[in-house]
Design a protein around this motif. Structure first.
Motif, PDB file in Angstrom:
ATOM      1  N   GLY A  39       5.434   2.417  11.658  1.00  0.00           N
ATOM      2  CA  GLY A  39       6.624   2.737  10.689  1.00  0.00           C
ATOM      3  C   GLY A  39       5.749   3.061   9.007  1.00  0.00           C
ATOM      4  O   GLY A  39       7.365   2.233   8.668  1.00  0.00           O
ATOM      5  N   HIS A  40       4.939   2.542   8.563  1.00  0.00           N
ATOM      6  CA  HIS A  40       4.313   3.122   7.794  1.00  0.00           C
ATOM      7  C   HIS A  40       4.789   3.950   7.089  1.00  0.00           C
ATOM      8  O   HIS A  40       4.815   4.052   5.704  1.00  0.00           O
ATOM      9  N   GLY A  41       5.023   4.934   7.027  1.00  0.00           N
ATOM     10  CA  GLY A  41       4.810   6.588   6.704  1.00  0.00           C
ATOM     11  C   GLY A  41       3.762   7.225   5.566  1.00  0.00           C
ATOM     12  O   GLY A  41       3.877   7.839   4.830  1.00  0.00           O
ATOM     13  N   MET A  42       2.554   7.164   5.956  1.00  0.00           N
ATOM     14  CA  MET A  42       1.521   7.563   5.084  1.00  0.00           C
ATOM     15  C   MET A  42       0.437   7.921   6.109  1.00  0.00           C
ATOM     16  O   MET A  42      -0.312   8.271   5.173  1.00  0.00           O
ATOM     17  N   GLY A  43       1.225   8.495   6.838  1.00  0.00           N
ATOM     18  CA  GLY A  43       0.495   9.936   7.225  1.00  0.00           C
ATOM     19  C   GLY A  43      -0.701   8.531   8.967  1.00  0.00           C
ATOM     20  O   GLY A  43      -0.644   8.341   8.897  1.00  0.00           O
ATOM     21  N   ALA A  44      -0.970  10.002   9.922  1.00  0.00           N
ATOM     22  CA  ALA A  44      -2.111  10.159  11.195  1.00  0.00           C
ATOM     23  C   ALA A  44      -3.432   9.176   9.957  1.00  0.00           C
ATOM     24  O   ALA A  44      -3.727   8.462  11.078  1.00  0.00           O
ATOM     25  N   ILE A  86       9.326   1.938   3.363  1.00  0.00           N
ATOM     26  CA  ILE A  86      10.528   1.748   2.145  1.00  0.00           C
ATOM     27  C   ILE A  86      10.130   1.673   0.882  1.00  0.00           C
ATOM     28  O   ILE A  86      11.241   2.110   0.183  1.00  0.00           O
ATOM     29  N   GLY A  87       9.107   0.941   1.021  1.00  0.00           N
ATOM     30  CA  GLY A  87       8.144   1.192  -0.686  1.00  0.00           C
ATOM     31  C   GLY A  87       8.191   2.607  -0.928  1.00  0.00           C
ATOM     32  O   GLY A  87       8.327   2.814  -2.495  1.00  0.00           O
ATOM     33  N   ILE A  88       7.788   3.889  -0.119  1.00  0.00           N
ATOM     34  CA  ILE A  88       7.729   5.274  -1.012  1.00  0.00           C
ATOM     35  C   ILE A  88       9.238   4.900  -0.756  1.00  0.00           C
ATOM     36  O   ILE A  88       9.267   6.013  -2.070  1.00  0.00           O
ATOM     37  N   SER A  89       9.709   5.634  -0.274  1.00  0.00           N
ATOM     38  CA  SER A  89      11.546   5.975  -0.726  1.00  0.00           C
ATOM     39  C   SER A  89      11.801   5.418  -2.339  1.00  0.00           C
ATOM     40  O   SER A  89      12.043   5.416  -2.488  1.00  0.00           O
ATOM     41  N   ALA A  90      11.714   3.599  -2.049  1.00  0.00           N
ATOM     42  CA  ALA A  90      11.637   3.124  -3.509  1.00  0.00           C
ATOM     43  C   ALA A  90      11.128   3.756  -4.959  1.00  0.00           C
ATOM     44  O   ALA A  90      11.221   3.567  -5.170  1.00  0.00           O
ATOM     45  N   LEU A  91       9.823   4.210  -4.441  1.00  0.00           N
ATOM     46  CA  LEU A  91       8.959   4.565  -5.749  1.00  0.00           C
ATOM     47  C   LEU A  91      10.153   6.059  -5.873  1.00  0.00           C
ATOM     48  O   LEU A  91      10.233   6.529  -6.544  1.00  0.00           O
ATOM     49  N   GLN A 136       1.016  -1.230  -0.250  1.00  0.00           N
ATOM     50  CA  GLN A 136       0.206  -0.175   0.170  1.00  0.00           C
ATOM     51  C   GLN A 136       0.625   1.677  -0.180  1.00  0.00           C
ATOM     52  O   GLN A 136       0.466   2.313  -0.501  1.00  0.00           O
ATOM     53  N   GLY A 137       1.822   1.646   1.132  1.00  0.00           N
ATOM     54  CA  GLY A 137       2.339   2.081   0.737  1.00  0.00           C
ATOM     55  C   GLY A 137       3.023   2.890  -0.747  1.00  0.00           C
ATOM     56  O   GLY A 137       3.236   3.562  -1.122  1.00  0.00           O
ATOM     57  N   VAL A 138       3.544   1.396  -1.467  1.00  0.00           N
ATOM     58  CA  VAL A 138       4.389   1.919  -2.609  1.00  0.00           C
ATOM     59  C   VAL A 138       2.778   2.584  -3.831  1.00  0.00           C
ATOM     60  O   VAL A 138       3.499   3.904  -4.322  1.00  0.00           O
ATOM     61  N   GLN A 139       1.904   2.301  -3.640  1.00  0.00           N
ATOM     62  CA  GLN A 139       0.976   2.792  -4.307  1.00  0.00           C
ATOM     63  C   GLN A 139       0.433   3.635  -3.709  1.00  0.00           C
ATOM     64  O   GLN A 139       0.336   4.944  -4.988  1.00  0.00           O
ATOM     65  N   TRP A 140       0.174   4.660  -2.305  1.00  0.00           N
ATOM     66  CA  TRP A 140       0.293   6.048  -1.889  1.00  0.00           C
ATOM     67  C   TRP A 140       1.583   6.742  -2.661  1.00  0.00           C
ATOM     68  O   TRP A 140       1.359   7.628  -3.262  1.00  0.00           O
ATOM     69  N   ALA A 141       2.984   6.066  -3.035  1.00  0.00           N
ATOM     70  CA  ALA A 141       3.562   6.795  -3.165  1.00  0.00           C
ATOM     71  C   ALA A 141       3.427   7.306  -4.702  1.00  0.00           C
ATOM     72  O   ALA A 141       3.598   8.683  -5.598  1.00  0.00           O
ATOM     73  N   ALA A 142       3.025   5.960  -5.698  1.00  0.00           N
ATOM     74  CA  ALA A 142       2.030   6.820  -7.235  1.00  0.00           C
ATOM     75  C   ALA A 142       1.298   7.250  -6.771  1.00  0.00           C
ATOM     76  O   ALA A 142       1.335   8.285  -7.522  1.00  0.00           O
ATOM     77  N   GLU A 143       0.023   7.215  -5.874  1.00  0.00           N
ATOM     78  CA  GLU A 143      -0.634   8.631  -6.134  1.00  0.00           C
ATOM     79  C   GLU A 143      -0.218  10.214  -6.306  1.00  0.00           C
ATOM     80  O   GLU A 143      -0.748  10.502  -6.707  1.00  0.00           O
ATOM     81  N   LYS A 144       1.093  10.420  -5.636  1.00  0.00           N
ATOM     82  CA  LYS A 144       1.277  11.831  -5.025  1.00  0.00           C
ATOM     83  C   LYS A 144       2.610  11.627  -5.851  1.00  0.00           C
ATOM     84  O   LYS A 144       2.511  12.930  -6.292  1.00  0.00           O
ATOM     85  N   ASN A 145       2.675  10.707  -6.833  1.00  0.00           N
ATOM     86  CA  ASN A 145       3.516  11.374  -7.921  1.00  0.00           C
ATOM     87  C   ASN A 145       2.906  11.004  -9.296  1.00  0.00           C
ATOM     88  O   ASN A 145       3.735  10.750  -9.776  1.00  0.00           O
ATOM     89  N   ALA A 146       1.527  10.778  -9.328  1.00  0.00           N
ATOM     90  CA  ALA A 146       1.069  10.339 -10.588  1.00  0.00           C
ATOM     91  C   ALA A 146       0.818  11.773 -12.152  1.00  0.00           C
ATOM     92  O   ALA A 146       1.122  10.949 -12.600  1.00  0.00           O
TER      93      ALA A 146
END
Length: 396
Positions: free
Chosen positions: A378-383, A319-324, A92-102
């Motif tokens: 430690g998911h990194g996707m906000g509260a 890690i997934g967010i940083s990877a994207l 989900q973190g990777v997908q979250w980052a993809a949305e942020k960088n759409a």
């Protein structure tokens, strides 16, 4: 400390800031890549990642100018599986980052191998046939995925591996990790020192063949070998499953009973199952042996409620967010580290720090009593992140 202050502190620690640069609308800046990965919280450990500082090897900076091209980009993401709660959060973190960088993405194509290496090989071949600009991959196993990832690299497609890696360094541009070796060395050192350098312990690694489990187990054994008084009673792979952890430990308790002085688990996923096995066997809180294992809120809750000695280190799924973010840097021609180390927090129960291992935050300030047992820290996707209602929109 007021209750509101405790909440603000824990919120910063458990949500993490590893994805902040991505959330702000861009990939990690090249000069600050390591520092950004170390910004796990504003109130806990905030220095450069110890995973970077303490690694005895060298970390080359990779020139990615040959991959530079104008966007928007087509990125293929091949995921190993969502077989456990950590993997779901990572995914989900990777997908979250993809949305942020759409805005930077023409297509973000996602596949999931359901834990089957053969299917993942097929998935990656399908992605390569779709003219992707970059392959982001979380390999099911290091050996089985090495050939197909190498084939992608030789064809000119840059590869970024996340959370798990393949065997051959030349087969990928960068590996994004929280350092399995550092996590294992620190948790194993805590357990050995807490026991005064002597005692009989059980090792509960994760999934056999998966690079995080194998690297952590090897690193932990290296530490325990430095303490001649430590005896390893048993080692059982758990697949990072709470149910397996409970079942396996229940059987070990029947065989070894009170002889068990400590349990090293490389994650709280199986670690929580181990603790439940001791509770079900009639152990009182002060009789449960010291445990290690982070990630899962259930593990932190058990340590807080049962009051056994505990050291938790999250292998942060951010890690997934940083990877994207790093993947976008590659396509923009920005030099990236061969290994990007995302920092982690050390959590220790009150009064149980050792000579080498100190807490970044005490257990009482880290445990999320208001969150579900299956919540991954430690998911990194906000509260506002909720894995059960999570949705992300990105170009497909």
């Amino acid at each position: 400390m007021s209750e509101s202050s405790k909440w603000n502190r824990r919120q910063a620690l458990t949500t993490g800031l590893a994805g902040a640069a991505v959330a702000a609308g861009g990939a990690l800046a090249p000069v600050n890549a390591v520092r950004a990965a170390g910004a796990a919280s504003s109130l806990g450990y905030t220095g450069l990642p110890r995973t970077f500082l303490w690694n005895p090897g060298f970390n080359a900076l990779v020139d990615t100018s040959k991959f530079k091209k104008p966007g928007p980009y087509i990125i293929g993401f091949s995921n190993a599986s969502q077989a456990d709660l950590w993997l779901v959060t990572f995914f989900q973190g990777v997908q979250w980052a993809a949305e942020k960088n759409a805005a930077k993405l023409k297509k973000f194509i996602v596949t999931d191998a359901n834990g089957d290496p053969a299917k993942q090989v097929s998935d990656i071949q399908d992605l390569l046939n779709q003219n992707i600009d970059l392959l982001l991959v979380n390999p099911a196993t290091a050996d089985a995925l090495d050939p197909i990832v190498g084939r992608a690299t030789r064809s000119g497609i840059p590869v970024v591996t996340a959370a798990r890696r393949v065997q051959t360094d030349d087969n990928f541009v960068s590996f994004v990790t929280a350092s399995d070796t550092a996590l294992a060395r620190m948790s194993a050192t805590w357990l050995a020192e807490h026991l005064g350098g002597k005692g009989k312990i059980v090792l509960l690694p994760g999934l056999a063949g998966a690079s995080p489990a194998e690297m952590r187990l090897q690193a932990a054994k290296e530490v325990f070998a430095q303490f001649p008084g430590i005896e390893i009673l048993d080692t059982q792979y758990t697949g990072w499953s709470p149910a397996n952890g409970k079942q396996l430990m229940s059987a070990i308790i029947q065989r070894q009973g009170k002889a068990i002085n400590g349990v090293w688990a490389d994650s709280g996923l199986q670690g929580s199952g181990s603790v439940e096995a001791f509770v079900n066997a009639g152990y009182k809180p002060n009789e449960i042996p010291p445990h290690t294992g982070g990630d899962l809120n259930r593990m932190y809750k058990l340590a807080y409620e049962q009051k056994f000695p505990f050291c938790g280190i999250d292998y942060t799924p951010s890690i997934g967010i940083s990877a994207l973010g790093l993947a976008l840097n590659v396509l923009e021609g920005v030099s990236v580290p061969k290994r990007l180390d995302v920092s982690f927090q050390i959590v220790v129960s009150e009064g149980d720090e050792t000579a080498s291992i100190k807490a970044d935050v005490p257990l009482k300030d880290y445990v999320a009593l208001d969150k579900p047992d299956d919540f991954i820290m430690g998911h990194g996707m906000g509260a506002g992140y909720d894995p059960k209602t999570f949705k992300a929109k990105y170009p497909t």
